[in-house]
Design an enzyme around this catalytic site. Structure first.
Site, PDB file in Angstrom:
ATOM      1  N   HIS A 162      70.510  -1.310  57.752  1.00  0.00           N
ATOM      2  CA  HIS A 162      70.709  -1.284  56.302  1.00  0.00           C
ATOM      3  C   HIS A 162      71.443  -0.009  55.913  1.00  0.00           C
ATOM      4  O   HIS A 162      71.035   1.103  56.288  1.00  0.00           O
ATOM      5  CB  HIS A 162      69.370  -1.377  55.581  1.00  0.00           C
ATOM      6  CG  HIS A 162      68.786  -2.750  55.592  1.00  0.00           C
ATOM      7  ND1 HIS A 162      67.428  -3.001  55.603  1.00  0.00           N
ATOM      8  CD2 HIS A 162      69.391  -3.974  55.583  1.00  0.00           C
ATOM      9  CE1 HIS A 162      67.221  -4.310  55.602  1.00  0.00           C
ATOM     10  NE2 HIS A 162      68.393  -4.916  55.591  1.00  0.00           N
ATOM     11  N   GLU A 165      69.884   3.145  54.270  1.00  0.00           N
ATOM     12  CA  GLU A 165      68.805   3.722  55.068  1.00  0.00           C
ATOM     13  C   GLU A 165      69.393   4.605  56.172  1.00  0.00           C
ATOM     14  O   GLU A 165      68.838   4.740  57.258  1.00  0.00           O
ATOM     15  CB  GLU A 165      67.927   2.605  55.632  1.00  0.00           C
ATOM     16  CG  GLU A 165      67.281   1.764  54.517  1.00  0.00           C
ATOM     17  CD  GLU A 165      66.536   0.535  55.027  1.00  0.00           C
ATOM     18  OE1 GLU A 165      66.307   0.427  56.250  1.00  0.00           O
ATOM     19  OE2 GLU A 165      66.186  -0.329  54.198  1.00  0.00           O
ATOM     20  N   HIS A 306      63.867   1.696  60.019  1.00  0.00           N
ATOM     21  CA  HIS A 306      64.216   1.418  58.629  1.00  0.00           C
ATOM     22  C   HIS A 306      63.514   2.441  57.743  1.00  0.00           C
ATOM     23  O   HIS A 306      62.695   3.224  58.192  1.00  0.00           O
ATOM     24  CB  HIS A 306      63.755   0.006  58.234  1.00  0.00           C
ATOM     25  CG  HIS A 306      64.553  -1.095  58.844  1.00  0.00           C
ATOM     26  ND1 HIS A 306      65.439  -1.865  58.120  1.00  0.00           N
ATOM     27  CD2 HIS A 306      64.593  -1.587  60.104  1.00  0.00           C
ATOM     28  CE1 HIS A 306      65.993  -2.767  58.906  1.00  0.00           C
ATOM     29  NE2 HIS A 306      65.495  -2.619  60.121  1.00  0.00           N
ATOM     30  N   GLU A 365      59.120   1.398  59.346  1.00  0.00           N
ATOM     31  CA  GLU A 365      59.539   1.773  57.992  1.00  0.00           C
ATOM     32  C   GLU A 365      59.152   3.240  57.749  1.00  0.00           C
ATOM     33  O   GLU A 365      57.998   3.560  57.485  1.00  0.00           O
ATOM     34  CB  GLU A 365      58.887   0.863  56.949  1.00  0.00           C
ATOM     35  CG  GLU A 365      59.297  -0.600  57.061  1.00  0.00           C
ATOM     36  CD  GLU A 365      60.674  -0.876  56.474  1.00  0.00           C
ATOM     37  OE1 GLU A 365      61.325   0.080  55.965  1.00  0.00           O
ATOM     38  OE2 GLU A 365      61.110  -2.042  56.512  1.00  0.00           O
TER      39      GLU A 365
END
Length: 395
Positions: A162, A165, A306, A365
């Site tokens: 992404h 990110e 992420h 994450e």
């Protein structure tokens, strides 16, 4: 650092002279027969660079070597045209300098040029790493993979699927740099010796899966795509919320793991800054490159970095193997992140990896807040994820 072989030199001698593990010397020079060096042959010494030194009045090689914590022969080796008995004041010689501090800086906007420069510098200092291209982006940027290690267990890490990110790329590159320094300086990390990990694991790192998107977020659109991406971005020139690749396809919704459900549930039905899964699975070159890499390499486990949420996702439709739970629990213990087995989301890289290979896959994450996360979180994230990185190799 490059040296030229003299009569009687061996890799074993260089290992003793520079206090570098012999196996790293051998791996840094894969085309050299370690048992048969010839005079004048160039050998790469990992973990060192050279610096120039201006001779001062009264200097001798012995005095210089003591001051620089080097053996005299290390100076003679890299200054073979020098007369050690006739040092000229004001002349310069080369000094081998051990690299003991990181070259990857996480405290900056980490765009494609930054990661490319860091890869080039790491390869120069640590030539036992292997750098290859696994594919190209929509705009033709090479997608780099870094490999190191000699083992049969294959562990893969990736970052910046992404675009906004991008801090994940700088964290992953900093982790690699830290690990490389540990190897060449023979220093443990958190009490863990890293050479056994190097010997037992083959490490694969794709530090930036989506370079086009990252550059869009950090640098704005290039002229060739300006009109296209502004239209996709609904007329806005603020690209801070952009997650997709340059064509407006979310790469982490591109994998054939219930892609049809993800397409149906997504509010985006055409190219968008985020959440549009495309017209079919694996239409985008970046996603294709990652899928081909996983198929060709047959990794034992993968970790996709992420942001944000401080959570570890590790399940997919009950297809994850039993070891996934133990790994997730250890990742949670060493990082403080929450372990989450299932979420209502499909078509991601780790989803597809679990489905395709029935092996452990994880989405990590990192950090908390609104993407893109501020650089002020870098140091904290690094310390949290360092434990995950080591556990992924060790367990």
């Amino acid at each position: 650092m490059r040296v030229k072989v003299r009569s009687g030199d061996t890799l074993w001698y260089y290992s003793r002279l520079f206090m570098i593990p012999l196996n790293l010397l051998i791996d840094s020079n894969p085309t050299i027969n370690p048992n048969s060096l010839f005079i004048g042959q160039e050998v790469l010494i990992p973990g060192f660079i050279t610096q120039t030194y201006k001779i001062k009045k009264g200097d001798t090689l012995w005095k210089i070597s003591v001051g620089k914590h080097l053996a005299v022969d290390a100076l003679l080796l890299i200054n073979q045209n020098m007369n050690p008995n006739q040092l000229q004041t004001g002349s310069t010689i080369l000094i081998p300098k051990r690299v003991i501090t990181p070259i990857v800086s996480g405290m900056k906007n980490y765009h494609y040029e930054a990661v490319t420069e860091d890869i080039r510098n790491l390869k120069a200092i640590f030539p036992f790493i292997k750098v290859t291209t696994i594919g190209n982006t929509v705009l033709g940027k090479p997608i780099y993979e870094i490999q190191l290690g000699k083992g049969t267990k294959k562990v893969h890490f990736n970052a910046s699927i992404h675009a906004n990110e991008w801090i994940t790329s700088s964290v992953l590159m900093a982790l690699l740099n830290y690990f490389l320094l540990s190897l060449t300086n023979i220093k443990p990390i958190r009490g863990l010796q890293t050479m056994p990990l190097y010997q037992s694991v083959n490490i694969s790192i794709v530090p930036m899966v989506n370079p086009d998107g990252v550059d869009l977020v950090l640098n704005g659109p290039s002229p060739e795509v300006r009109e296209q991406v502004i239209n996709i971005n609904r007329g806005s020139t603020d690209f801070s919320g952009w997650k997709a690749n340059i064509r407006g396809v979310d790469l982490n919704d591109q994998f054939p793991a219930k892609w049809e459900i993800e397409k149906e549930r997504s509010p985006e039905k055409s190219p968008a800054p985020r959440d549009y899964p495309g017209t079919a699975p694996l239409t985008e070159p970046e996603a294709i490159a990652m899928a081909d890499l996983a198929k060709n390499r047959q990794f034992n486990r993968v970790l996709a970095f992420h942001t944000q949420g401080e959570e570890i996702y590790w399940g997919y439709e009950g297809l994850e193997p039993p070891e996934s739970r133990a790994l997730a629990e250890e990742f949670s213990r060493v990082s403080g992140y929450k372990s989450v087995q299932y979420i209502y989301s499909f078509a991601g890289f780790k989803d597809w990896f679990i489905k395709e290979f029935r092996k452990p896959g994880f989405t990590i994450e990192m950090g908390k807040g609104i993407n893109p996360l501020p650089l002020s979180q870098f140091d904290e994230i690094f310390e949290e994820v360092l434990g995950i990185y080591l556990a992924a190799l060790y367990m």
